[in-house]
Design a protein around this motif. Structure first.
Motif, mmCIF file in Angstrom:
data_model
loop_
_atom_site.group_PDB
_atom_site.id
_atom_site.type_symbol
_atom_site.label_atom_id
_atom_site.label_comp_id
_atom_site.label_asym_id
_atom_site.label_seq_id
_atom_site.Cartn_x
_atom_site.Cartn_y
_atom_site.Cartn_z
ATOM 1 N N TYR A 50 46.670 28.800 33.216
ATOM 2 C CA TYR A 50 45.889 29.806 33.919
ATOM 3 C C TYR A 50 44.667 30.168 33.094
ATOM 4 O O TYR A 50 44.683 30.165 31.858
ATOM 5 N N GLN A 88 41.647 33.152 32.605
ATOM 6 C CA GLN A 88 41.385 34.560 32.885
ATOM 7 C C GLN A 88 40.050 34.977 32.294
ATOM 8 O O GLN A 88 39.809 34.822 31.100
ATOM 9 N N GLY A 103 38.405 41.397 32.834
ATOM 10 C CA GLY A 103 38.455 42.269 33.995
ATOM 11 C C GLY A 103 39.004 41.636 35.255
ATOM 12 O O GLY A 103 39.030 42.278 36.311
ATOM 13 N N LYS A 104 39.425 40.404 35.152
ATOM 14 C CA LYS A 104 39.968 39.685 36.316
ATOM 15 C C LYS A 104 41.424 39.302 36.061
ATOM 16 O O LYS A 104 41.902 39.304 34.932
ATOM 17 N N GLY A 105 42.122 38.957 37.150
ATOM 18 C CA GLY A 105 43.460 38.446 36.986
ATOM 19 C C GLY A 105 43.426 36.967 36.640
ATOM 20 O O GLY A 105 42.424 36.285 36.863
ATOM 21 N N PRO A 106 44.523 36.442 36.070
ATOM 22 C CA PRO A 106 44.585 35.009 35.784
ATOM 23 C C PRO A 106 44.484 34.197 37.071
ATOM 24 O O PRO A 106 44.944 34.630 38.139
ATOM 25 N N LEU A 162 45.045 30.082 38.570
ATOM 26 C CA LEU A 162 45.594 28.758 38.270
ATOM 27 C C LEU A 162 44.481 27.743 38.064
ATOM 28 O O LEU A 162 43.559 27.631 38.871
ATOM 29 N N PHE A 222 45.853 30.637 29.344
ATOM 30 C CA PHE A 222 47.274 30.861 29.135
ATOM 31 C C PHE A 222 48.068 29.655 29.618
ATOM 32 O O PHE A 222 47.880 29.202 30.753
#
Lengths: 114, 115
Positions: free
Chosen positions: A36, A38, A41-44, A46, A89
């Motif tokens: 992932y 990221q 300020g954002k979500g992870p 894919l 990640f």
């Protein structure tokens, strides 16, 4: 006990270079390995994923290499660009064993400099 | 947009207060997950719903944490008597697949700061 160990913690790469991030796991029930990306300020989100029936998967500039016997997998970013600067990640979960929840590594902060 | 929506984006709470964080998943997604992400760390699993059923809550750190998804869509994560160690970004993710397989679609998170 951390289930997925990721290294390095941070990485600086020149524009056009190759970025390499490594992960290791212990749980042999894991059979799905996504990466992932990221941004602050954002979500992870894919990036790419692999299952253990193949040793390598390539999508554009991104490649996952998987070594089942060593229980290791890595992400290679070819021709790294400043826009690739983000935190990456690795993650793992077990599907065949009954859908264990996706567990994440601690992340690698990548900076691509011009 | 049609992505996962979380609210509030930012929440400041005094120690001891109760907070509620909301997640609107992508319409039709069966699976919903809550993760906790401390500063500079990876997301840590909290709990998982398949439709309205909470199938796994093994990651909830204490009985002060409670999650629900009563109609199989919107979910709420509630933290009672907040403590400073609860300060983190709480991420919600949904997936059309059952379990942890396939792509998880994450929201932007709710950043909780406990003073």
């Amino acid at each position: 006990q951390q289930q997925v160990k990721q290294s390095p913690q941070s990485l600086i790469v020149q524009k056009g270079g190759i970025s390499i991030i490594n992960c290791a796991y212990e749980n042999t029930a894991f059979d799905y390995f996504p990466w992932y990306q990221q941004f602050p300020g954002k979500g992870p989100a894919l990036l790419i994923a692999i299952r253990p029936d193949v040793s390598e998967k390539k999508e554009g500039r991104f490649t996952i290499s998987f070594n089942k016997s060593a229980k290791q997998f890595s992400l290679h970013i070819m021709d790294s660009q400043p826009g690739d600067s983000a935190t990456y990640f690795c993650a793992a979960c077990g599907v065949a064993s009954g859908n264990t929840p996706l567990v994440f590594g601690k992340g690698t902060r990548l900076s691509v400099i011009a | 947009g049609a992505g996962v929506s979380q609210s509030p984006r930012y929440k400041v709470a005094k120690r001891g207060q109760d907070v509620a964080l909301r997640c609107d998943p992508i319409s039709g997604h069966v699976s919903l997950f809550w993760y906790q992400q401390a500063l500079g760390q990876g997301p840590e699993f909290l709990t998982y719903f398949q439709n309205e059923a909470q199938l796994d809550k093994s990651g909830l750190p204490s009985d002060r944490f409670f999650a629900e998804r009563p109609e199989g869509s919107v979910s709420t994560l509630k933290i009672q008597r907040t403590q400073q160690e609860d300060s983190a970004v709480y991420l919600c993710a949904s997936s059309p697949a059952r379990g942890g397989t396939g792509e998880l679609f994450f929201g932007e998170g709710s950043r909780l700061t406990v003073l």
